[in-house]
Structures are given as structure tokens and as C-alpha cells.
Design a protein around this motif. Sequence first.
Motif, PDB file in Angstrom:
ATOM      1  N   ARG A  10       1.070  -1.205   0.051  1.00 31.86           N
ATOM      2  CA  ARG A  10       0.022  -0.097   0.094  1.00 31.86           C
ATOM      3  C   ARG A  10       0.868   1.396   0.038  1.00 31.86           C
ATOM      4  NH1 ARG A  10      -5.376  -1.212   1.178  1.00 31.86           N
ATOM      5  NH2 ARG A  10      -5.668  -3.296   2.023  1.00 31.86           N
ATOM      6  N   ARG A  11       2.015   1.332   0.751  1.00 29.14           N
ATOM      7  CA  ARG A  11       2.860   2.479   0.886  1.00 29.14           C
ATOM      8  C   ARG A  11       3.513   2.744  -0.313  1.00 29.14           C
ATOM      9  NH1 ARG A  11       4.081   0.552   6.066  1.00 29.14           N
ATOM     10  NH2 ARG A  11       5.694  -0.399   5.437  1.00 29.14           N
ATOM     11  N   ASP A  12       4.128   1.499  -0.940  1.00 29.40           N
ATOM     12  CA  ASP A  12       4.686   1.561  -2.426  1.00 29.40           C
ATOM     13  C   ASP A  12       3.813   2.170  -3.410  1.00 29.40           C
ATOM     14  OD1 ASP A  12       6.938   0.368  -1.194  1.00 29.40           O
ATOM     15  OD2 ASP A  12       6.396  -1.504  -2.222  1.00 29.40           O
ATOM     16  N   HIS A  13       2.599   1.644  -3.488  1.00 29.70           N
ATOM     17  CA  HIS A  13       1.428   2.176  -4.371  1.00 29.70           C
ATOM     18  C   HIS A  13       1.249   3.595  -4.352  1.00 29.70           C
ATOM     19  CE1 HIS A  13      -2.542   2.541  -5.952  1.00 29.70           C
ATOM     20  NE2 HIS A  13      -2.390   1.709  -6.695  1.00 29.70           N
ATOM     21  N   GLN A  14       1.130   4.122  -3.084  1.00 30.76           N
ATOM     22  CA  GLN A  14       0.798   5.436  -3.024  1.00 30.76           C
ATOM     23  C   GLN A  14       1.918   6.476  -3.602  1.00 30.76           C
ATOM     24  OE1 GLN A  14       0.499   6.005   1.048  1.00 30.76           O
ATOM     25  NE2 GLN A  14      -1.784   5.285   1.047  1.00 30.76           N
ATOM     26  N   THR A  15       3.289   5.773  -3.936  1.00 33.81           N
ATOM     27  CA  THR A  15       4.438   6.695  -4.383  1.00 33.81           C
ATOM     28  C   THR A  15       4.358   6.577  -5.887  1.00 33.81           C
ATOM     29  OG1 THR A  15       5.910   4.720  -4.155  1.00 33.81           O
ATOM     30  CG2 THR A  15       5.564   6.458  -2.210  1.00 33.81           C
ATOM     31  N   LEU A  16       3.696   5.882  -6.490  1.00 27.52           N
ATOM     32  CA  LEU A  16       3.536   5.498  -7.965  1.00 27.52           C
ATOM     33  C   LEU A  16       2.795   6.736  -8.631  1.00 27.52           C
ATOM     34  CD1 LEU A  16       2.344   1.778  -7.999  1.00 27.52           C
ATOM     35  CD2 LEU A  16       5.032   2.643  -8.360  1.00 27.52           C
ATOM     36  N   PRO A  17       3.397   7.046  -9.775  1.00 23.28           N
ATOM     37  CA  PRO A  17       2.764   8.031 -10.659  1.00 23.28           C
ATOM     38  C   PRO A  17       1.381   7.433 -10.975  1.00 23.28           C
ATOM     39  CG  PRO A  17       5.071   7.637 -11.552  1.00 23.28           C
ATOM     40  CD  PRO A  17       4.719   6.701 -10.322  1.00 23.28           C
ATOM     41  N   ALA A  18       0.158   8.360 -11.388  1.00 26.98           N
ATOM     42  CA  ALA A  18      -0.988   7.897 -11.677  1.00 26.98           C
ATOM     43  C   ALA A  18      -0.964   7.035 -12.670  1.00 26.98           C
ATOM     44  CB  ALA A  18      -1.758   9.132 -11.988  1.00 26.98           C
ATOM     45  N   ASP A  68      -6.096 -19.823  -3.123  1.00 26.47           N
ATOM     46  CA  ASP A  68      -6.720 -19.033  -3.981  1.00 26.47           C
ATOM     47  C   ASP A  68      -6.632 -17.614  -3.742  1.00 26.47           C
ATOM     48  OD1 ASP A  68      -8.284 -18.836  -1.914  1.00 26.47           O
ATOM     49  OD2 ASP A  68     -10.123 -18.760  -2.760  1.00 26.47           O
ATOM     50  N   THR A  69      -5.549 -17.353  -2.859  1.00 27.21           N
ATOM     51  CA  THR A  69      -5.215 -15.923  -2.345  1.00 27.21           C
ATOM     52  C   THR A  69      -3.805 -15.549  -2.846  1.00 27.21           C
ATOM     53  OG1 THR A  69      -6.140 -16.472  -0.172  1.00 27.21           O
ATOM     54  CG2 THR A  69      -4.799 -14.714  -0.219  1.00 27.21           C
ATOM     55  N   ALA A  70      -3.744 -14.431  -3.346  1.00 28.81           N
ATOM     56  CA  ALA A  70      -2.548 -13.651  -3.807  1.00 28.81           C
ATOM     57  C   ALA A  70      -2.190 -12.647  -2.937  1.00 28.81           C
ATOM     58  CB  ALA A  70      -2.497 -13.242  -5.149  1.00 28.81           C
ATOM     59  N   THR A  71      -0.875 -12.822  -1.991  1.00 29.08           N
ATOM     60  CA  THR A  71      -0.669 -11.476  -1.013  1.00 29.08           C
ATOM     61  C   THR A  71       0.280 -10.764  -1.657  1.00 29.08           C
ATOM     62  OG1 THR A  71      -0.838 -13.057   0.579  1.00 29.08           O
ATOM     63  CG2 THR A  71       0.493 -11.140   0.899  1.00 29.08           C
ATOM     64  N   LEU A  72      -0.093  -9.462  -2.114  1.00 29.39           N
ATOM     65  CA  LEU A  72       0.701  -8.349  -2.568  1.00 29.39           C
ATOM     66  C   LEU A  72       1.755  -7.904  -1.773  1.00 29.39           C
ATOM     67  CD1 LEU A  72      -2.166  -6.977  -4.695  1.00 29.39           C
ATOM     68  CD2 LEU A  72      -0.687  -8.458  -5.536  1.00 29.39           C
ATOM     69  N   ARG A  73       3.211  -8.165  -2.295  1.00 26.88           N
ATOM     70  CA  ARG A  73       4.333  -7.775  -1.342  1.00 26.88           C
ATOM     71  C   ARG A  73       4.719  -6.218  -1.611  1.00 26.88           C
ATOM     72  NH1 ARG A  73       6.787 -11.943   1.289  1.00 26.88           N
ATOM     73  NH2 ARG A  73       8.875 -10.605   0.867  1.00 26.88           N
ATOM     74  N   ARG A  74       5.306  -6.255  -2.763  1.00 24.16           N
ATOM     75  CA  ARG A  74       5.974  -4.782  -3.181  1.00 24.16           C
ATOM     76  C   ARG A  74       5.550  -4.400  -4.493  1.00 24.16           C
ATOM     77  NH1 ARG A  74      10.387  -3.149  -0.055  1.00 24.16           N
ATOM     78  NH2 ARG A  74       9.763  -1.272  -1.098  1.00 24.16           N
TER      79      ARG A  74
END
Length: 87
Positions: A10-18, A68-74
Motif C-alpha cells: 500500500r505504501r509503495d502504491h501511493q508513491t507511484l505516478p497515476a 486461491d489467495t495472492a498476497t501482494l508484497r511490493r
Amino acid sequence: MKLVFTDTFRRDHQTLPAKVQRALDEALTFLLAHPRHPSLRAKKIQGTDIWYTRASRAHRFTFQLEGDTATLRRVGTHAILARERSQ
């Protein structure tokens, strides 16, 4: 398929360009529908149970599959792959 988002992802995602966030959302849609979808080009990080795939041309995201679960890491540039290998 169910997605679990780690706090780090989630933190990584917030730093990405739109534009990259939109590309990531599209890749996650493919992951939800079929984790081994050819457009994802998912590969396992050698010596781990962590997978990575493209979010955009320069960005990758990592995840682990369990049932059936994918844990998104980075998510980020290629540098995240080196960090994942060292953990």
C-alpha cells in the motif's frame, strides 16, 4: 482469486505516478482472473516462493500465492526484485 494487500504494498502504491497506478490496476485485474495469464509474464524469484510480474514497462510487483489467495508484497522499479531476493 482473492487479493491481500500488505502495508508495504500500500505504501509503495501511493508513491507511484497515476499512469503506473492505472497500469498496475489492469495487471491486478488479470491476476484476479488468471494468475498465470500470459500478459503478466509472471516468474518466480529464484530460491523463493515469491513471484513477480510487470505493472508497467519499468515497474514490477511481487506476490505470493497460497491456494486461491495472492498476497501482494511490493511494487516499484526493478530494485524491488533485489530487495525481495535478499529477504
